[in-house]
Design an enzyme around this catalytic site. Structure first.
Site, short mmCIF file in Angstrom:
data_model
loop_
_atom_site.label_atom_id
_atom_site.label_comp_id
_atom_site.label_asym_id
_atom_site.label_seq_id
_atom_site.Cartn_x
_atom_site.Cartn_y
_atom_site.Cartn_z
N ASP A 169 0.82 -1.21 0.00
CA ASP A 169 0.00 0.00 0.00
C ASP A 169 0.85 1.26 0.00
OD1 ASP A 169 -2.92 1.23 0.85
OD2 ASP A 169 -1.27 2.26 1.87
N THR A 201 -5.35 2.46 -0.10
CA THR A 201 -5.32 1.75 -1.38
C THR A 201 -5.68 0.29 -1.19
OG1 THR A 201 -3.55 3.26 -2.08
CG2 THR A 201 -3.96 1.35 -3.45
N ASP A 202 -5.16 -0.35 -0.16
CA ASP A 202 -5.56 -1.71 0.17
C ASP A 202 -7.07 -1.78 0.40
OD1 ASP A 202 -3.33 -3.37 0.02
OD2 ASP A 202 -2.65 -2.86 2.03
N LEU A 203 -7.59 -0.86 1.20
CA LEU A 203 -9.00 -0.91 1.57
C LEU A 203 -9.89 -0.67 0.35
CD1 LEU A 203 -8.76 1.04 4.94
CD2 LEU A 203 -9.01 -1.42 4.63
#
Length: 432
Positions: A169, A201-203
């Site tokens: 991320d 960004t991961d989420l």
């Protein structure tokens, strides 16, 4: 309604109780759907948790002995020392069952194929090509189960010059432009580009992946066939640039860091008050007029330099210092009490403790406490030794009810014996 003081808890005659039980029968729109979650860390597990919240039966396949990387990302920890789980891990694995399987062994790969043969969805975030070594790639498993929706989450996608690169991320926030927009303006002493305080960004990738999965399941209802979804963190980050990407593509400019200011709207930023800070989020000319009138400076709203938003953006350098002088004359709470009842968008800046005691957060039941004792049964810890596990629920409501899985995140291999035994008996996907 007045807001709580900046950075603190809500004041009042009685301390609110943040605990809230689950609805008796939470909506389970995906009941009957089977999800095989081979992913780890955050983006993939976040998608799996969302599907579990919506009622899917999610089996999380983890590496023997160590499990998901985030199990070790502490402190803080939850549970006894011999069976502890990190708070980070708990945030993304609600509603799942855990089985430890070594994919690199023929026996382990065979077990995964057994599960995949009856799964509706498979989530994985291995490096491109890695699962093909074990016959667990999309082509192999979708040949075995043509109805399978197979979702691959990677840093840079299934093709392109960086397809083999590991994606994290932080690195994607940098490469994908987000850090170039985040932080105080260039030239401000002691500053540098900043990442966002959570792994957005991961989420976002987890959320994008789950929506693509749901779309593929709807299509499968018509065609009877699954899809291979390619979810790349970099792609998601570029898509998340939203208006800033449009500012560049349409306006030909390169957006830069502006601190808390907005490139297209003024005033839309943080201001100092007599005792702290306040956010003003003025989105239209009417709100700006009301702000000026309430502050005792109605004439500013009719000034040709400031009457319309495009003019306010053009004259930002003169207007913002003027507003800053006004805002310093009252406390944060005094401004909230003045502006909020007149629909002038504003907010205090709360710390996380303040968030979880905010009256609206309490009213919406965003904290949920799930029974946790069963997670430690294998470690011979009586269930009543462990208080309920505090988590943040899925933010969606359906027909007025909270949508959230009712099972706490599992300990490593918590359901492993039962799952392996069912597979050994040839029973297929094991029942919960």
């Amino acid at each position: 309604m007045g807001a709580p003081p900046q950075g603190g808890a809500v004041s009042g005659p009685a301390e609110p109780d943040p605990r809230r039980p689950l609805d008796k029968d939470p909506p389970a729109m995906l009941q009957g759907m089977r999800v095989l979650d081979l992913s780890r860390v955050l983006a993939g597990p976040w998608a799996g948790q969302l599907l579990a919240d919506y009622g899917a039966d999610v089996i999380k396949v983890e590496r023997p002995d160590v499990g998901d990387d985030t199990r070790g990302w502490g402190p803080p920890w939850w549970g006894p020392a011999d069976a502890r789980m990190s708070a980070y891990y708990l945030s993304a694995n609600r509603g799942k069952r855990s089985v430890a399987i070594d994919l690199a062994t023929p026996e382990g790969a065979a077990m995964v194929r057994q599960l995949a043969a009856e799964a509706d969805v498979l989530l994985e975030n291995y490096k491109v090509g890695q699962l093909a070594r074990y016959g667990l790639d999309a082509a192999s498993l979708m040949s075995l189960n043509p109805r399978l929706v197979y979702c691959s989450v990677t840093g840079y996608g299934q093709d392109g010059p960086m397809a083999q690169a590991a994606g994290y991320d932080f690195a994607i926030q940098a490469t994908g432009g987000l850090m170039s927009l985040t932080g105080e303006a260039e030239g401000t002493p002691g500053t540098q580009p900043q990442k966002v305080g959570v792994a957005v960004t991961d989420l976002f990738t987890g959320v994008y992946a789950s929506t693509a999965i749901l779309a593929a399941l709807v299509e499968r209802g018509r065609t009877g066939r699954g899809r291979h979804i390619d979810a790349a963190l970099l792609d998601v980050q570029v898509a998340m640039l939203a208006n800033q990407a449009s500012n560049h593509l349409i306006g030909g400019t390169v957006p830069r860091r502006m601190g808390n200011a907005h490139p297209n709207i003024v005033p839309y930023q943080v201001f100092e008050t007599a005792d702290g800070h306040i956010v003003l989020a003025i989105g239209n000319d009417g709100q700006f007029t009301r702000l000026c009138e309430l502050a005792g400076h109605a004439e500013v709203a009719t000034d040709p330099r400031y009457a319309r938003n495009p003019q306010r953006v053009a004259h930002r350098a003169e207007l913002v210092p003027l507003l800053a002088d006004w805002l310093r004359t009252r406390t944060t709470q005094a401004w909230m009490d003045l502006l909020e009842p007149h629909a002038v968008p504003c907010a205090p800046i709360l710390d996380i403790a303040g968030v979880f005691t905010h009256p609206q957060v309490l009213a919406r039941g965003l904290r949920v406490d799930l029974p946790s004792g069963s997670a430690f049964d294998h470690a011979d810890h009586p269930a009543n030794d462990h208080p309920a596990m505090p988590l943040v629920r899925n933010p969606m409501r359906v027909d007025g009810q909270a949508v959230v899985a009712d099972q706490a995140p599992p300990a490593l291999d918590q359901q492993g014996d039962a799952i392996r035994a069912a597979l050994a008996r040839g029973e297929g996907w094991p029942t919960r």
